[in-house]
Design a protein around this motif. Structure first.
Motif, PDB file in Angstrom:
ATOM      1  N   LEU A  12     -28.479   0.117 -56.402  1.00 63.20           N
ATOM      2  CA  LEU A  12     -27.143   0.714 -56.346  1.00 63.20           C
ATOM      3  C   LEU A  12     -26.335   0.197 -55.160  1.00 63.20           C
ATOM      4  O   LEU A  12     -25.104   0.331 -55.141  1.00 63.20           O
ATOM      5  CB  LEU A  12     -27.243   2.245 -56.283  1.00 63.20           C
ATOM      6  CG  LEU A  12     -27.977   2.892 -57.466  1.00 63.20           C
ATOM      7  CD1 LEU A  12     -28.032   4.405 -57.294  1.00 63.20           C
ATOM      8  CD2 LEU A  12     -27.317   2.523 -58.786  1.00 63.20           C
ATOM      9  N   ALA A  13     -27.018  -0.406 -54.198  1.00 65.85           N
ATOM     10  CA  ALA A  13     -26.300  -1.027 -53.079  1.00 65.85           C
ATOM     11  C   ALA A  13     -25.702  -2.370 -53.486  1.00 65.85           C
ATOM     12  O   ALA A  13     -24.996  -3.004 -52.703  1.00 65.85           O
ATOM     13  CB  ALA A  13     -27.240  -1.201 -51.887  1.00 65.85           C
ATOM     14  N   HIS A  14     -26.026  -2.808 -54.708  1.00 66.81           N
ATOM     15  CA  HIS A  14     -25.471  -4.055 -55.273  1.00 66.81           C
ATOM     16  C   HIS A  14     -24.758  -3.656 -56.573  1.00 66.81           C
ATOM     17  O   HIS A  14     -25.073  -4.178 -57.641  1.00 66.81           O
ATOM     18  CB  HIS A  14     -26.587  -5.046 -55.584  1.00 66.81           C
ATOM     19  CG  HIS A  14     -27.468  -5.366 -54.419  1.00 66.81           C
ATOM     20  ND1 HIS A  14     -27.247  -6.457 -53.608  1.00 66.81           N
ATOM     21  CD2 HIS A  14     -28.562  -4.741 -53.927  1.00 66.81           C
ATOM     22  CE1 HIS A  14     -28.181  -6.492 -52.661  1.00 66.81           C
ATOM     23  NE2 HIS A  14     -28.985  -5.461 -52.836  1.00 66.81           N
ATOM     24  N   PHE A  15     -23.843  -2.714 -56.453  1.00 62.05           N
ATOM     25  CA  PHE A  15     -23.300  -2.056 -57.644  1.00 62.05           C
ATOM     26  C   PHE A  15     -22.722  -3.041 -58.657  1.00 62.05           C
ATOM     27  O   PHE A  15     -23.051  -2.988 -59.846  1.00 62.05           O
ATOM     28  CB  PHE A  15     -22.233  -1.037 -57.225  1.00 62.05           C
ATOM     29  CG  PHE A  15     -21.475  -0.467 -58.369  1.00 62.05           C
ATOM     30  CD1 PHE A  15     -22.087   0.411 -59.248  1.00 62.05           C
ATOM     31  CD2 PHE A  15     -20.150  -0.824 -58.592  1.00 62.05           C
ATOM     32  CE1 PHE A  15     -21.394   0.940 -60.334  1.00 62.05           C
ATOM     33  CE2 PHE A  15     -19.459  -0.304 -59.663  1.00 62.05           C
ATOM     34  CZ  PHE A  15     -20.077   0.576 -60.546  1.00 62.05           C
ATOM     35  N   PRO A  71     -23.024   6.427 -53.449  1.00 65.66           N
ATOM     36  CA  PRO A  71     -21.937   7.309 -53.895  1.00 65.66           C
ATOM     37  C   PRO A  71     -22.036   7.542 -55.410  1.00 65.66           C
ATOM     38  O   PRO A  71     -22.421   6.626 -56.149  1.00 65.66           O
ATOM     39  CB  PRO A  71     -20.672   6.507 -53.555  1.00 65.66           C
ATOM     40  CG  PRO A  71     -21.102   5.387 -52.683  1.00 65.66           C
ATOM     41  CD  PRO A  71     -22.552   5.147 -52.929  1.00 65.66           C
ATOM     42  N   TRP A  72     -21.680   8.737 -55.845  1.00 63.27           N
ATOM     43  CA  TRP A  72     -21.705   9.053 -57.282  1.00 63.27           C
ATOM     44  C   TRP A  72     -20.842   8.071 -58.081  1.00 63.27           C
ATOM     45  O   TRP A  72     -21.153   7.746 -59.227  1.00 63.27           O
ATOM     46  CB  TRP A  72     -21.236  10.491 -57.497  1.00 63.27           C
ATOM     47  CG  TRP A  72     -21.132  10.889 -58.943  1.00 63.27           C
ATOM     48  CD1 TRP A  72     -20.016  11.219 -59.633  1.00 63.27           C
ATOM     49  CD2 TRP A  72     -22.226  10.973 -59.882  1.00 63.27           C
ATOM     50  NE1 TRP A  72     -20.322  11.505 -60.946  1.00 63.27           N
ATOM     51  CE2 TRP A  72     -21.675  11.369 -61.126  1.00 63.27           C
ATOM     52  CE3 TRP A  72     -23.600  10.759 -59.803  1.00 63.27           C
ATOM     53  CZ2 TRP A  72     -22.458  11.549 -62.269  1.00 63.27           C
ATOM     54  CZ3 TRP A  72     -24.381  10.935 -60.952  1.00 63.27           C
ATOM     55  CH2 TRP A  72     -23.801  11.327 -62.162  1.00 63.27           C
ATOM     56  N   THR A  73     -19.793   7.566 -57.449  1.00 58.57           N
ATOM     57  CA  THR A  73     -18.911   6.603 -58.135  1.00 58.57           C
ATOM     58  C   THR A  73     -19.632   5.299 -58.452  1.00 58.57           C
ATOM     59  O   THR A  73     -19.139   4.500 -59.233  1.00 58.57           O
ATOM     60  CB  THR A  73     -17.680   6.269 -57.265  1.00 58.57           C
ATOM     61  OG1 THR A  73     -18.152   5.901 -55.954  1.00 58.57           O
ATOM     62  CG2 THR A  73     -16.734   7.449 -57.164  1.00 58.57           C
ATOM     63  N   GLN A  74     -20.806   5.097 -57.842  1.00 60.17           N
ATOM     64  CA  GLN A  74     -21.588   3.894 -58.162  1.00 60.17           C
ATOM     65  C   GLN A  74     -22.804   4.239 -59.025  1.00 60.17           C
ATOM     66  O   GLN A  74     -23.687   3.404 -59.211  1.00 60.17           O
ATOM     67  CB  GLN A  74     -22.018   3.190 -56.871  1.00 60.17           C
ATOM     68  CG  GLN A  74     -20.818   2.656 -56.116  1.00 60.17           C
ATOM     69  CD  GLN A  74     -21.192   1.870 -54.881  1.00 60.17           C
ATOM     70  OE1 GLN A  74     -22.340   1.867 -54.449  1.00 60.17           O
ATOM     71  NE2 GLN A  74     -20.217   1.202 -54.303  1.00 60.17           N
ATOM     72  N   ILE A  75     -22.841   5.458 -59.504  1.00 61.36           N
ATOM     73  CA  ILE A  75     -23.918   5.861 -60.420  1.00 61.36           C
ATOM     74  C   ILE A  75     -23.337   6.190 -61.797  1.00 61.36           C
ATOM     75  O   ILE A  75     -23.801   5.699 -62.824  1.00 61.36           O
ATOM     76  CB  ILE A  75     -24.684   7.077 -59.843  1.00 61.36           C
ATOM     77  CG1 ILE A  75     -25.348   6.699 -58.513  1.00 61.36           C
ATOM     78  CG2 ILE A  75     -25.704   7.600 -60.847  1.00 61.36           C
ATOM     79  CD1 ILE A  75     -26.014   7.853 -57.798  1.00 61.36           C
ATOM     80  N   ILE A 112     -28.714  12.784 -52.283  1.00 64.89           N
ATOM     81  CA  ILE A 112     -29.604  12.183 -53.289  1.00 64.89           C
ATOM     82  C   ILE A 112     -29.908  13.190 -54.394  1.00 64.89           C
ATOM     83  O   ILE A 112     -29.837  12.877 -55.593  1.00 64.89           O
ATOM     84  CB  ILE A 112     -30.907  11.703 -52.600  1.00 64.89           C
ATOM     85  CG1 ILE A 112     -30.590  10.501 -51.691  1.00 64.89           C
ATOM     86  CG2 ILE A 112     -31.981  11.374 -53.618  1.00 64.89           C
ATOM     87  CD1 ILE A 112     -31.748  10.035 -50.837  1.00 64.89           C
ATOM     88  N   VAL A 113     -30.212  14.416 -53.989  1.00 64.61           N
ATOM     89  CA  VAL A 113     -30.528  15.438 -54.992  1.00 64.61           C
ATOM     90  C   VAL A 113     -29.272  15.843 -55.761  1.00 64.61           C
ATOM     91  O   VAL A 113     -29.326  16.109 -56.964  1.00 64.61           O
ATOM     92  CB  VAL A 113     -31.211  16.644 -54.313  1.00 64.61           C
ATOM     93  CG1 VAL A 113     -31.296  17.816 -55.256  1.00 64.61           C
ATOM     94  CG2 VAL A 113     -32.598  16.239 -53.881  1.00 64.61           C
ATOM     95  N   GLU A 114     -28.144  15.850 -55.060  1.00 60.59           N
ATOM     96  CA  GLU A 114     -26.888  16.164 -55.752  1.00 60.59           C
ATOM     97  C   GLU A 114     -26.615  15.122 -56.856  1.00 60.59           C
ATOM     98  O   GLU A 114     -26.268  15.468 -57.987  1.00 60.59           O
ATOM     99  CB  GLU A 114     -25.753  16.169 -54.725  1.00 60.59           C
ATOM    100  CG  GLU A 114     -24.478  16.774 -55.242  1.00 60.59           C
ATOM    101  CD  GLU A 114     -23.465  16.949 -54.113  1.00 60.59           C
ATOM    102  OE1 GLU A 114     -23.015  18.071 -53.914  1.00 60.59           O
ATOM    103  OE2 GLU A 114     -23.130  15.947 -53.447  1.00 60.59           O
ATOM    104  N   ASN A 115     -26.824  13.855 -56.521  1.00 62.74           N
ATOM    105  CA  ASN A 115     -26.660  12.794 -57.530  1.00 62.74           C
ATOM    106  C   ASN A 115     -27.589  13.010 -58.714  1.00 62.74           C
ATOM    107  O   ASN A 115     -27.203  12.838 -59.870  1.00 62.74           O
ATOM    108  CB  ASN A 115     -26.960  11.424 -56.917  1.00 62.74           C
ATOM    109  CG  ASN A 115     -25.821  10.912 -56.059  1.00 62.74           C
ATOM    110  OD1 ASN A 115     -24.673  11.321 -56.227  1.00 62.74           O
ATOM    111  ND2 ASN A 115     -26.117  10.003 -55.143  1.00 62.74           N
TER     112      ASN A 115
END
Ligand code: SF4
Ligand code: SF4
Ligand code: SF4
Length: 296
Positions: A136-139, A165-169, A201-204
């Motif tokens: 995810l660091a290489h979205f 960030p949720w925007t990258q998930i 992390i858990v929120e995601n």
């Protein structure tokens, strides 16, 4: 383009069936027991295996940065801060003691390797797993690679710490068939152990579950660190709060990263006792008795 530090073929532990695992280099976390310390940096790195070196000094002769030096006792020292990762020393070393880790690759280049084994995925229910480091660091690259995999009809997994960030998930949800989500430590120990907080992390993970995305929890268990009954109960509570969890996979401590750490010139590696078979059985049984999904 992304830095790839390995493409593992015929993997059977990183999602269903036979898979190709693409390892991206660079991770925002620093788990002290990490199996892949060469994945931490977002830059290429020089690996040096001192056990192979025969002291011929060819590396020193070709290095434009004078990184290689030899002490009076003949001991080989490398100044990695000066290294430009040009690879010249790796080319002249007669015994393969030097290696650059981290190769820039485009999505079409990765896909060429991935598609070579499509027949095995088709027969085994396998596919492609993107791992790291932290995918995810290489979205942008991860999204592009997942898109190419889906266009080719491949099953996809993403193995992640979930720290992004949720925007990258969220944009990846339609492209991922199974999320392999790390659960590294209970909330009170998380930041101290791996360098970043637990809450985001858990929120995601909860948002992902609310969106209906299938997940599997992967739990590194380090004796004396995160394997108390309280810590295992935290995994149970998390697992039982998820509606789309498919499996829990336990990953007992193993000092696999120790040798690689030494090759990177890093002196310290986390030392923990090897978990005994009875300890591993206790972990598995403790969880299996309390959750509704298979524990492996
Ligand atoms: S990779 Fe290039 S700059 Fe780095 S140590 Fe080797 S020769 Fe020197
Ligand atoms: S070229 Fe290889 S074997 Fe020779 S001194 Fe350098 S690292 Fe050692
Ligand atoms: S998140 Fe994974 S790759 Fe990153 S440091 Fe931890 S174990 Fe290693």
């Amino acid at each position: 383009m992304a830095l790839i530090f390995d493409i593992e073929k015929f993997a059977v532990h990183d999602g269903p069936g036979i898979r190709t695992v693409v390892f991206l280099k660079g991770c925002p976390l620093h788990c002290p027991w990490c199996h892949n310390p060469e994945s931490h940096s977002f830059e290429p790195e020089l690996l040096f295996d001192a056990t192979k070196c025969v002291g011929c000094r060819r590396c020193s002769a070709v290095c434009p940065q004078a990184c290689h030096a030899f002490g009076e006792d003949g001991q080989h020292h490398i100044d990695r801060k000066r290294c430009l990762h040009c690879g010249r020393c790796t080319e002249v070393c007669p015994v393969g003691a030097l290696e650059i880790v981290g190769k820039p690759m485009t999505v079409p280049q990765v896909m060429e390797e991935v598609l070579a084994d499509k027949v095995f995925y088709d027969h085994s229910g396998g596919g492609v797993t993107i791992s790291g480091g932290e995918p995810l660091a290489h979205f942008d690259f991860t999204r592009e690679l997942l898109t190419a995999c889906k266009q080719a009809g491949l099953h996809t997994c993403v193995e992640t710490s979930g720290y992004a960030p949720w925007t990258q998930i969220e944009p990846l949800i339609p492209l991922v068939d199974l999320w392999l989500w790390d659960v590294k430590a209970p909330p009170e120990l998380h930041e101290a152990l791996v360098g970043e907080p637990y809450a985001p992390i858990v929120e995601n993970l909860r948002w992902l579950d609310a969106a209906g995305a299938p997940t599997a929890l992967r739990c590194p268990l380090i004796p004396g660190v995160n394997d108390s009954d309280e810590a295992l109960l935290a995994i149970v509570n998390l697992a039982n709060s998820l509606n789309h969890l498919q499996q829990i996979a336990l990953e007992p401590y193993h000092p696999l990263g120790e040798g690689k750490n030494a090759k990177l010139g890093k002196k310290e590696f986390y030392q923990a006792p090897f978990p005994a078979e009875e300890t591993k059985a206790h972990w598995r049984e403790f969880l299996a008795q309390r959750v509704q999904v298979p524990v492996k």
